[in-house]
Design an enzyme around this catalytic site. Structure first.
Site, PDB file in Angstrom:
ATOM      1  N   SER A 124      -8.212   8.766   6.021  1.00  0.00           N
ATOM      2  CA  SER A 124      -8.411   7.351   6.362  1.00  0.00           C
ATOM      3  C   SER A 124      -9.727   7.169   7.098  1.00  0.00           C
ATOM      4  O   SER A 124     -10.175   8.061   7.833  1.00  0.00           O
ATOM      5  CB  SER A 124      -7.257   6.918   7.264  1.00  0.00           C
ATOM      6  OG  SER A 124      -7.560   5.714   7.913  1.00  0.00           O
ATOM      7  N   TYR A 148      -1.073   8.465  14.568  1.00  0.00           N
ATOM      8  CA  TYR A 148      -1.270   8.425  13.112  1.00  0.00           C
ATOM      9  C   TYR A 148      -2.681   8.902  12.755  1.00  0.00           C
ATOM     10  O   TYR A 148      -2.875   9.773  11.905  1.00  0.00           O
ATOM     11  CB  TYR A 148      -1.045   7.003  12.573  1.00  0.00           C
ATOM     12  CG  TYR A 148      -1.600   6.812  11.185  1.00  0.00           C
ATOM     13  CD1 TYR A 148      -0.944   7.343  10.073  1.00  0.00           C
ATOM     14  CD2 TYR A 148      -2.810   6.136  10.965  1.00  0.00           C
ATOM     15  CE1 TYR A 148      -1.475   7.206   8.796  1.00  0.00           C
ATOM     16  CE2 TYR A 148      -3.346   5.995   9.701  1.00  0.00           C
ATOM     17  CZ  TYR A 148      -2.674   6.522   8.622  1.00  0.00           C
ATOM     18  OH  TYR A 148      -3.202   6.397   7.352  1.00  0.00           O
ATOM     19  N   LYS A 152      -4.335  12.455  10.630  1.00  0.00           N
ATOM     20  CA  LYS A 152      -5.309  12.508   9.529  1.00  0.00           C
ATOM     21  C   LYS A 152      -6.465  13.455   9.903  1.00  0.00           C
ATOM     22  O   LYS A 152      -6.894  14.272   9.093  1.00  0.00           O
ATOM     23  CB  LYS A 152      -5.842  11.109   9.221  1.00  0.00           C
ATOM     24  CG  LYS A 152      -4.786  10.174   8.646  1.00  0.00           C
ATOM     25  CD  LYS A 152      -4.270  10.679   7.315  1.00  0.00           C
ATOM     26  CE  LYS A 152      -3.078   9.908   6.806  1.00  0.00           C
ATOM     27  NZ  LYS A 152      -2.407  10.521   5.660  1.00  0.00           N
TER      28      LYS A 152
HETATM   29  P1  NAD Z   1       3.427   4.447   1.344  1.00  0.00           P
HETATM   30  O1  NAD Z   1       4.302   4.503   2.545  1.00  0.00           O
HETATM   31  O2  NAD Z   1       3.572   3.281   0.430  1.00  0.00           O
HETATM   32  O3  NAD Z   1       3.596   5.780   0.490  1.00  0.00           O
HETATM   33  C1  NAD Z   1       3.908   7.022   1.059  1.00  0.00           C
HETATM   34  C2  NAD Z   1       5.068   7.612   0.277  1.00  0.00           C
HETATM   35  O4  NAD Z   1       5.382   8.896   0.807  1.00  0.00           O
HETATM   36  C3  NAD Z   1       6.340   6.774   0.365  1.00  0.00           C
HETATM   37  O5  NAD Z   1       6.838   6.562  -0.947  1.00  0.00           O
HETATM   38  C4  NAD Z   1       7.304   7.622   1.192  1.00  0.00           C
HETATM   39  O6  NAD Z   1       8.641   7.452   0.788  1.00  0.00           O
HETATM   40  C5  NAD Z   1       6.787   9.026   0.923  1.00  0.00           C
HETATM   41  N1  NAD Z   1       7.009  10.013   1.996  1.00  0.00           N
HETATM   42  C6  NAD Z   1       6.697   9.901   3.302  1.00  0.00           C
HETATM   43  N2  NAD Z   1       7.033  11.033   3.951  1.00  0.00           N
HETATM   44  C7  NAD Z   1       7.545  11.886   3.022  1.00  0.00           C
HETATM   45  C8  NAD Z   1       8.059  13.202   3.068  1.00  0.00           C
HETATM   46  N3  NAD Z   1       8.121  13.899   4.194  1.00  0.00           N
HETATM   47  N4  NAD Z   1       8.513  13.761   1.911  1.00  0.00           N
HETATM   48  C9  NAD Z   1       8.445  13.061   0.743  1.00  0.00           C
HETATM   49  N5  NAD Z   1       7.987  11.825   0.639  1.00  0.00           N
HETATM   50  C10 NAD Z   1       7.532  11.230   1.769  1.00  0.00           C
HETATM   51  O7  NAD Z   1       1.922   4.569   1.854  1.00  0.00           O
HETATM   52  P2  NAD Z   1       0.560   4.370   1.063  1.00  0.00           P
HETATM   53  O8  NAD Z   1      -0.066   3.128   1.567  1.00  0.00           O
HETATM   54  O9  NAD Z   1       0.770   4.553  -0.377  1.00  0.00           O
HETATM   55  O10 NAD Z   1      -0.275   5.578   1.665  1.00  0.00           O
HETATM   56  C11 NAD Z   1      -0.361   6.822   1.011  1.00  0.00           C
HETATM   57  C12 NAD Z   1      -1.154   7.784   1.882  1.00  0.00           C
HETATM   58  O11 NAD Z   1      -2.439   7.218   2.132  1.00  0.00           O
HETATM   59  C13 NAD Z   1      -0.549   8.031   3.263  1.00  0.00           C
HETATM   60  O12 NAD Z   1      -0.757   9.378   3.599  1.00  0.00           O
HETATM   61  C14 NAD Z   1      -1.341   7.120   4.173  1.00  0.00           C
HETATM   62  O13 NAD Z   1      -1.377   7.589   5.490  1.00  0.00           O
HETATM   63  C15 NAD Z   1      -2.707   7.178   3.524  1.00  0.00           C
HETATM   64  N6  NAD Z   1      -3.542   6.003   3.826  1.00  0.00           N
HETATM   65  C16 NAD Z   1      -3.064   4.765   3.544  1.00  0.00           C
HETATM   66  C17 NAD Z   1      -3.835   3.636   3.838  1.00  0.00           C
HETATM   67  C18 NAD Z   1      -3.324   2.251   3.557  1.00  0.00           C
HETATM   68  O14 NAD Z   1      -3.890   1.290   4.054  1.00  0.00           O
HETATM   69  N7  NAD Z   1      -2.279   2.062   2.746  1.00  0.00           N
HETATM   70  C19 NAD Z   1      -5.101   3.812   4.425  1.00  0.00           C
HETATM   71  C20 NAD Z   1      -5.560   5.099   4.694  1.00  0.00           C
HETATM   72  C21 NAD Z   1      -4.757   6.194   4.374  1.00  0.00           C
HETATM   73  C1  UD1 Z   2      -5.133  -0.390  10.104  1.00  0.00           C
HETATM   74  C2  UD1 Z   2      -5.054   0.799  11.024  1.00  0.00           C
HETATM   75  C3  UD1 Z   2      -5.720   1.986  10.384  1.00  0.00           C
HETATM   76  C4  UD1 Z   2      -5.119   2.268   9.017  1.00  0.00           C
HETATM   77  C5  UD1 Z   2      -5.228   1.001   8.174  1.00  0.00           C
HETATM   78  C6  UD1 Z   2      -4.603   1.159   6.838  1.00  0.00           C
HETATM   79  C7  UD1 Z   2      -4.967  -0.180  13.261  1.00  0.00           C
HETATM   80  C8  UD1 Z   2      -5.688  -0.325  14.569  1.00  0.00           C
HETATM   81  N1  UD1 Z   2      -5.641   0.473  12.297  1.00  0.00           N
HETATM   82  O1  UD1 Z   2      -6.501  -0.686   9.888  1.00  0.00           O
HETATM   83  O2  UD1 Z   2      -5.580   3.130  11.197  1.00  0.00           O
HETATM   84  O3  UD1 Z   2      -5.788   3.339   8.379  1.00  0.00           O
HETATM   85  O4  UD1 Z   2      -4.572  -0.069   8.852  1.00  0.00           O
HETATM   86  O5  UD1 Z   2      -3.213   1.266   6.939  1.00  0.00           O
HETATM   87  O6  UD1 Z   2      -3.838  -0.619  13.110  1.00  0.00           O
HETATM   88  N2  UD1 Z   2      -5.431  -8.785  11.154  1.00  0.00           N
HETATM   89  C9  UD1 Z   2      -5.135 -10.057  11.609  1.00  0.00           C
HETATM   90  N3  UD1 Z   2      -3.834 -10.446  11.588  1.00  0.00           N
HETATM   91  C10 UD1 Z   2      -2.820  -9.656  11.126  1.00  0.00           C
HETATM   92  C11 UD1 Z   2      -3.149  -8.357  10.655  1.00  0.00           C
HETATM   93  C12 UD1 Z   2      -4.461  -7.953  10.708  1.00  0.00           C
HETATM   94  O7  UD1 Z   2      -6.009 -10.806  12.034  1.00  0.00           O
HETATM   95  O8  UD1 Z   2      -1.648 -10.077  11.141  1.00  0.00           O
HETATM   96  C13 UD1 Z   2      -6.848  -8.358  11.150  1.00  0.00           C
HETATM   97  C14 UD1 Z   2      -7.130  -7.131  11.994  1.00  0.00           C
HETATM   98  O9  UD1 Z   2      -7.442  -7.502  13.321  1.00  0.00           O
HETATM   99  C15 UD1 Z   2      -8.320  -6.514  11.239  1.00  0.00           C
HETATM  100  C16 UD1 Z   2      -8.045  -6.888   9.779  1.00  0.00           C
HETATM  101  O10 UD1 Z   2      -7.148  -7.995   9.820  1.00  0.00           O
HETATM  102  O11 UD1 Z   2      -9.521  -7.141  11.641  1.00  0.00           O
HETATM  103  C17 UD1 Z   2      -7.406  -5.761   8.989  1.00  0.00           C
HETATM  104  O12 UD1 Z   2      -6.263  -5.293   9.675  1.00  0.00           O
HETATM  105  P1  UD1 Z   2      -5.247  -4.234   9.035  1.00  0.00           P
HETATM  106  O13 UD1 Z   2      -4.872  -4.679   7.668  1.00  0.00           O
HETATM  107  O14 UD1 Z   2      -4.152  -3.994  10.004  1.00  0.00           O
HETATM  108  O15 UD1 Z   2      -6.133  -2.925   8.840  1.00  0.00           O
HETATM  109  P2  UD1 Z   2      -7.032  -2.129   9.926  1.00  0.00           P
HETATM  110  O16 UD1 Z   2      -6.865  -2.639  11.284  1.00  0.00           O
HETATM  111  O17 UD1 Z   2      -8.412  -2.074   9.367  1.00  0.00           O
END
Ligand code: NAD
Ligand code: UD1
Length: 330
Positions: A124, A148, A152
Site C-alpha cells: 500500500s 495495518y 505492509k
Molecule cells: P478484501 O477484504 O476485499 O479482500 C481480502 C480477502 O482476503 C477477503 O476476501 C478475505 O475474506 C480474505 N482473507 C483475509 N484474511 C484471510 C486469511 N487469513 N485466509 C484466507 N483469506 C483471508 O480487500 P481488498 O480491498 O481486496 O484488498 C486486498 C489486499 O490489498 C489486502 O491485502 C489489502 O490490505 C491490500 N490493499 C488494499 C487497498 C484498498 O484500498 N482496497 C489498498 C492498499 C492495499
Molecule cells: C486509507 C488508509 C490507507 C489505506 C487506504 C486503502 C487511513 C488513514 N488510510 O487511505 O492506509 O491503504 O485507505 O484502504 O485510513 N474521506 C472523507 N470522508 C469519508 C472518507 C474519506 O472525506 O467518509 C476523505 C479522506 O479524508 C481522504 C480521502 O477521502 O482525503 C480518501 O480516504 P480513504 O478512502 O479512507 O483512503 P485513504 O485515507 O487515502
C-alpha cells in the site's frame, strides 16, 4: 501459468481473477470468506465463463495451505488475503499482525519448499508515510501511523529478505494507491461489511440513501479546494497491473507503484459522481480525520517503463462503475 490467488473472492482479488482468466492463466483461489461472499465465485463464472478452483481455507493455517501446494501445480502466488481496516487495526493490533504477517510467512515458506519462484504481494502507498507527492519507489519508507500500515511495511521487508537469501524466489511488491470502481458488468465490486471507512463506498451508500450524508474530513488542507487529494485508480486497471507484474516478473525484488499519477480531491470526486450518475450526494465539511495526509499520489513511471502497464480508465469510469455495482447489488 497456474496461479494461487489468496483472498481471491475479495475486492481486488476477484477483479484480478477475471483478468488472469482472460489472459489464459489457471487460477486457484483460497479465501476464508472473512470479508467476502461465496456468491462471488458464481459471479466470476458468469463473467469469465470458467469456474476457478476454490478452497475455503485460512492462509495462516500452514497444514491446509500445504495441501494446496501438494494438490495443485503452482507457478506463482498473488497474495491479497489480509485484514485492511485501518481503524480496526488500532483496536485489534494482534489480529492484524498475526493474520497479515503469518500468512505472508506461511506462503513464502511453502513457495521455497515447493520451488514456486514467483510471488506478488499487495502492499500500500501507506508505507511512504507523509512525504511529498509524487511518491517514488526509491523513497525511504517512513513509520506508518497504524498497525495495518506496519503489517505492509514488515511484509515487504520479510519478502525482500527471503528473496535476497533465495535466488529462485522473485517478488513483486505492488504499492496500491486508492482502488475504486468495479467490473464494468456491475456483477462484482467493493462490498465492505458494515459502514464503509473509505470514501468511494461511503459515497455510493449515501447516493443510494442507505447513509444520510457524507462527512468530508477537512477543507483546510493546502490543496486545490482544501480537501484531501488522493490517487484513485480503477480496480480493473489495478487488476491488469497484477497480470503484468506476474508475467513480467524479473528476478529478485521488484517494487512498483500502482496508481494513475494524478491527484483528485474529495470534492472533485464527489462532484464527478453526482454529475456522471445524475444523483445527489449530500455532504458537510467536518474536522480533519486524524492520521490523514493532505496529498498522496504516485509517480507511476516505473511500472510503465518496466512492465508496460499504465492505468487507462478515467475518473468518470470509476464513479460510473462504482455506482453501477451499488445499484445492481442492493
Ligand atoms: P478484501 O477484504 O476485499 O479482500 C481480502 C480477502 O482476503 C477477503 O476476501 C478475505 O475474506 C480474505 N482473507 C483475509 N484474511 C484471510 C486469511 N487469513 N485466509 C484466507 N483469506 C483471508 O480487500 P481488498 O480491498 O481486496 O484488498 C486486498 C489486499 O490489498 C489486502 O491485502 C489489502 O490490505 C491490500 N490493499 C488494499 C487497498 C484498498 O484500498 N482496497 C489498498 C492498499 C492495499
Ligand atoms: C486509507 C488508509 C490507507 C489505506 C487506504 C486503502 C487511513 C488513514 N488510510 O487511505 O492506509 O491503504 O485507505 O484502504 O485510513 N474521506 C472523507 N470522508 C469519508 C472518507 C474519506 O472525506 O467518509 C476523505 C479522506 O479524508 C481522504 C480521502 O477521502 O482525503 C480518501 O480516504 P480513504 O478512502 O479512507 O483512503 P485513504 O485515507 O487515502
Amino acid at each position: 501459468m497456474n496461479i494461487l490467488v489468496t483472498g481471491g473472492l475479495g475486492f481486488i482479488g476477484s477483479h484480478t481473477v477475471v483478468e488472469l482468466t482472460a489472459n489464459n492463466h489457471e487460477v486457484i483461489i483460497v479465501d476464508n470468506l472473512s470479508n467476502s461472499k461465496i456468491e462471488v465465485l458464481d459471479k466470476l463464472h458468469q463473467i469469465t465463463g470458467r469456474r476457478p478452483a476454490f478452497h475455503q481455507i485460512d492462509v495462516t493455517d500452514e497444514t491446509q495451505v500445504e495441501d494446496i501446494f501438494l494438490t495443485h501445480k503452482i507457478d506463482g502466488v498473488i497474495h491479497f488475503a489480509g485484514l485492511k481496516a485501518v481503524g480496526e487495526s488500532v483496536s485489534k493490533p494482534l489480529e492484524y499482525y498475526y493474520n497479515n504477517l503469518v500468512s505472508t510467512m506461511v506462503l513464502s515458506k511453502l513457495c521455497l519448499k515447493y520451488d514456486v519462484g514467483k510471488f506478488v504481494f499487495s502492499s500500500s502507498a501507506t508505507v511512504y508515510g507523509d512525504q511529498p507527492s509524487p511518491l517514488k519507489e526509491e523513497m525511504a519508507l517512513q513509520k506508518t501511523t497504524n498497525p495495518y500500515g506496519e503489517t505492509k511495511a514488515i511484509s515487504e521487508r520479510i519478502l525482500t529478505d527471503v528473496s535476497q537469501a533465495n535466488e529462485g524466489f522473485s517478488v513483486s511488491l505492488l504499492r496500491y494507491f486508492n482502488p475504486v470502481g468495479a467490473h464494468e458488468s456491475g456483477l462484482i465490486g467493493e462490498d465492505p461489511h458494515g459502514i464503509p471507512n473509505n470514501l468511494m463506498p461511503f459515497v455510493t451508500k449515501v447516493a443510494k440513501g442507505k447513509l444520510e450524508g457524507l462527512s468530508v474530513f477537512g477543507n483546510d488542507y493546502e490543496t486545490v479546494d482544501g480537501t484531501g487529494v488522493r490517487d484513485y485508480i480503477h480496480v480493473m486497471d489495478l487488476a491488469e497491473g497484477h497480470v503484468k507484474a506476474i508475467e513480467k516478473l524479473s528476478s529478485g525484488v521488484n517494487i512498483y507503484n500502482l496508481g494513475t499519477g494524478r491527484g483528485i480531491s474529495v470534492l472533485e470526486l464527489v462532484k464527478a459522481f453526482m454529475q456522471v450518475n445524475h444523483v445527489e450526494v449530500p455532504y458537510e465539511i467536518v474536522e480533519r480525520r486524524p492520521g490523514d495526509v493532505a496529498i498522496c499520489f504516485a509517480d507511476a513511471g516505473k511500472a510503465e517503463e518496466e512492465l508496460g502497464w499504465k492505468a487507462k480508465r478515467s475518473l468518470e469510469d470509476m464513479v460510473r462503475d462504482a455506482w453501477k455495482f451499488e445499484v445492481n447489488n442492493s
